[in-house]
Design a protein around this motif. Structure first.
Motif, PDB file in Angstrom:
ATOM      1  N   PHE A  67      56.611  -8.370  38.391  1.00  0.00           N
ATOM      2  CA  PHE A  67      57.476  -7.218  38.663  1.00  0.00           C
ATOM      3  C   PHE A  67      57.551  -6.319  37.448  1.00  0.00           C
ATOM      4  O   PHE A  67      57.199  -6.712  36.328  1.00  0.00           O
ATOM      5  CB  PHE A  67      58.865  -7.642  39.146  1.00  0.00           C
ATOM      6  CG  PHE A  67      59.816  -8.195  38.113  1.00  0.00           C
ATOM      7  CD1 PHE A  67      60.676  -7.363  37.398  1.00  0.00           C
ATOM      8  CD2 PHE A  67      59.903  -9.562  37.899  1.00  0.00           C
ATOM      9  CE1 PHE A  67      61.579  -7.882  36.488  1.00  0.00           C
ATOM     10  CE2 PHE A  67      60.816 -10.090  36.994  1.00  0.00           C
ATOM     11  CZ  PHE A  67      61.655  -9.253  36.276  1.00  0.00           C
ATOM     12  N   VAL A  68      57.963  -5.101  37.706  1.00  0.00           N
ATOM     13  CA  VAL A  68      58.083  -4.099  36.654  1.00  0.00           C
ATOM     14  C   VAL A  68      59.503  -3.565  36.657  1.00  0.00           C
ATOM     15  O   VAL A  68      60.174  -3.531  37.689  1.00  0.00           O
ATOM     16  CB  VAL A  68      57.060  -2.961  36.863  1.00  0.00           C
ATOM     17  CG1 VAL A  68      57.450  -2.071  38.032  1.00  0.00           C
ATOM     18  CG2 VAL A  68      56.893  -2.125  35.601  1.00  0.00           C
ATOM     19  N   VAL A  69      59.970  -3.167  35.485  1.00  0.00           N
ATOM     20  CA  VAL A  69      61.294  -2.584  35.330  1.00  0.00           C
ATOM     21  C   VAL A  69      61.125  -1.103  35.011  1.00  0.00           C
ATOM     22  O   VAL A  69      60.452  -0.750  34.035  1.00  0.00           O
ATOM     23  CB  VAL A  69      62.079  -3.278  34.197  1.00  0.00           C
ATOM     24  CG1 VAL A  69      63.483  -2.686  34.096  1.00  0.00           C
ATOM     25  CG2 VAL A  69      62.139  -4.775  34.420  1.00  0.00           C
ATOM     26  N   LEU A  70      61.709  -0.245  35.841  1.00  0.00           N
ATOM     27  CA  LEU A  70      61.619   1.203  35.628  1.00  0.00           C
ATOM     28  C   LEU A  70      62.831   1.685  34.844  1.00  0.00           C
ATOM     29  O   LEU A  70      63.966   1.586  35.309  1.00  0.00           O
ATOM     30  CB  LEU A  70      61.558   1.946  36.960  1.00  0.00           C
ATOM     31  CG  LEU A  70      60.275   1.870  37.784  1.00  0.00           C
ATOM     32  CD1 LEU A  70      60.365   2.819  38.971  1.00  0.00           C
ATOM     33  CD2 LEU A  70      59.050   2.184  36.940  1.00  0.00           C
ATOM     34  N   CYS A  71      62.584   2.211  33.649  1.00  0.00           N
ATOM     35  CA  CYS A  71      63.638   2.774  32.799  1.00  0.00           C
ATOM     36  C   CYS A  71      63.325   4.232  32.498  1.00  0.00           C
ATOM     37  O   CYS A  71      63.571   4.719  31.391  1.00  0.00           O
ATOM     38  CB  CYS A  71      63.751   1.986  31.499  1.00  0.00           C
ATOM     39  SG  CYS A  71      64.048   0.232  31.704  1.00  0.00           S
ATOM     40  N   THR A  72      62.764   4.905  33.463  1.00  0.00           N
ATOM     41  CA  THR A  72      62.310   6.282  33.296  1.00  0.00           C
ATOM     42  C   THR A  72      63.335   7.260  33.866  1.00  0.00           C
ATOM     43  O   THR A  72      64.258   6.864  34.572  1.00  0.00           O
ATOM     44  CB  THR A  72      60.965   6.469  34.017  1.00  0.00           C
ATOM     45  OG1 THR A  72      61.099   6.024  35.372  1.00  0.00           O
ATOM     46  CG2 THR A  72      59.868   5.673  33.344  1.00  0.00           C
TER      47      THR A  72
END
Length: 357
Positions: A67-72
């Motif tokens: 999984f990826v964490v989006l902090c954009t």
């Protein structure tokens, strides 16, 4: 089994909230960080134990992540979720799900098509006082819920980040507003049907909305109201919930709850004030109060990992998430047009995607 995780975005929210929480959860391995400013990704990666830095998030997605964490910035969430889905990578994204309804629907459809799990971070749901309030409402002790009113007066983003992406036309509506919209959607449990929002520029120079009042009518008859501001001269985050059998007063700043049935008297007000004061002292001394919303990211990660392992449900449903986006999107439009707007239902379009999960 170890899960391979990547982080997209190396700004303040990744540095202060996500990466510290991620590193504390057993079974997670940080594979790499992507940011358009690659030096920022490298520096943050070195601090948290990875040398893998990328200037393009698509390169990070080639690493076979769980999984990826989006902090954009929020206007990138929708398109980036679609990219993640195309790689078969599950997503934990900062709020909101997307910047507008169209992008949110595209993200949900992509998730369904590729059997990808997507969850929006709503850490304020983990405040004990708010959870207790939700349990009271769900139990029926407040009678039939009538309305929810929130006041969120917070500092402008310059207080916590040097990034400038929040200084767009939506301003305060898009900054702390998504937390409030999610709480409204969570408690109302219904489609937002009509909205009227007024706002403006209290600074007389920023050229964007830095204070606003949002009024929402839900399809089940519940009414929501939110007063949002960057420049009120005070810092407040409070929620009042009214039902046919009583009301709840939630002070999110002190994480305290007061339940009132019938007429409150000076004695009950005094008792409530003392109770809140003692609770605040206890939390400030032994609890998580001084950490604010940052205190609950560990629980967000724990619940999301359980969700990925099919050991629990999603911490925040996609249905609630798209309802929150509807409120945000149409608040922006209502302020611009200075009129009440009907919000078209996307339930049929989105529910099929959500229920198939």
């Amino acid at each position: 089994m170890t899960m391979r995780v990547g982080v997209i975005g190396a700004g303040a929210i990744a540095r202060r909230a996500h990466l510290p929480a991620l590193m504390r959860v057993e079974g997670l391995e940080l594979i790499g960080i992507a940011d358009k400013v690659i030096e920022r990704a490298r520096n943050l990666g070195m601090r948290f134990g990875t040398r893998n830095a990328y200037s393009d998030h698509l390169e990070l997605l080639e690493e076979g992540l769980d999984f990826v964490v989006l902090c954009t910035p929020s206007h990138l969430h929708g398109p980036m979720i679609v990219d993640c889905c195309c790689h078969g990578t599950h997503v934990l994204t900062e709020k909101p799900l997307a910047h507008n309804v169209e992008a949110a629907l595209a993200a949900i459809k992509a998730a369904k098509n590729r059997n990808v799990k997507v969850c929006v971070v709503q850490n304020y749901r983990y405040y004990p006082a708010l959870r207790q309030a939700k349990a009271i409402v769900d139990s029926g002790r407040l009678g039939n819920m009538l309305s929810i009113a929130a006041v969120a007066h917070t500092p402008p983003p310059m207080a916590w980040t040097r990034s400038r992406w929040l200084y767009r036309d939506g301003g305060a509506l898009d900054d702390f507003g998504p937390h409030v919209y999610d709480i409204m959607a969570w408690f109302a449990a219904s489609h937002p049907e009509v909205i009227f929002a007024l706002g403006g520029d209290a600074s007389q120079g920023m050229g964007l909305v830095n204070y606003a009042h949002v009024s929402v009518g839900f399809a089940n008859g519940i009414h929501g109201a939110a007063d949002l501001s960057w420049f009120s001269g005070s810092r407040i985050f409070s929620i009042d919930i009214y039902g046919t059998g009583g009301r709840l007063r939630i002070d999110m700043t002190s994480d305290s709850l007061e339940e009132v049935h019938g007429l409150s008297s000076p004695i009950s007000d005094l008792r409530g004030s003392w109770g809140r004061a003692l609770h605040t002292i206890k939390e400030a001394t032994f609890g998580k109060l001084l950490m604010g919303g940052l205190a609950y990211y560990d629980q967000v990660y724990d619940d999301f990992v359980k969700y990925l392992a099919d050991l629990g449900s999603s911490p925040v449903s996609l249905l609630d998430s798209i309802r929150a986006v509807q409120i945000m999107d149409y608040s922006r439009r209502s302020v611009q047009q200075r009129e009440a707007l009907t919000i078209p239902s996307v339930e049929e379009e989105a529910v099929g995607c959500v229920r198939s999960r």
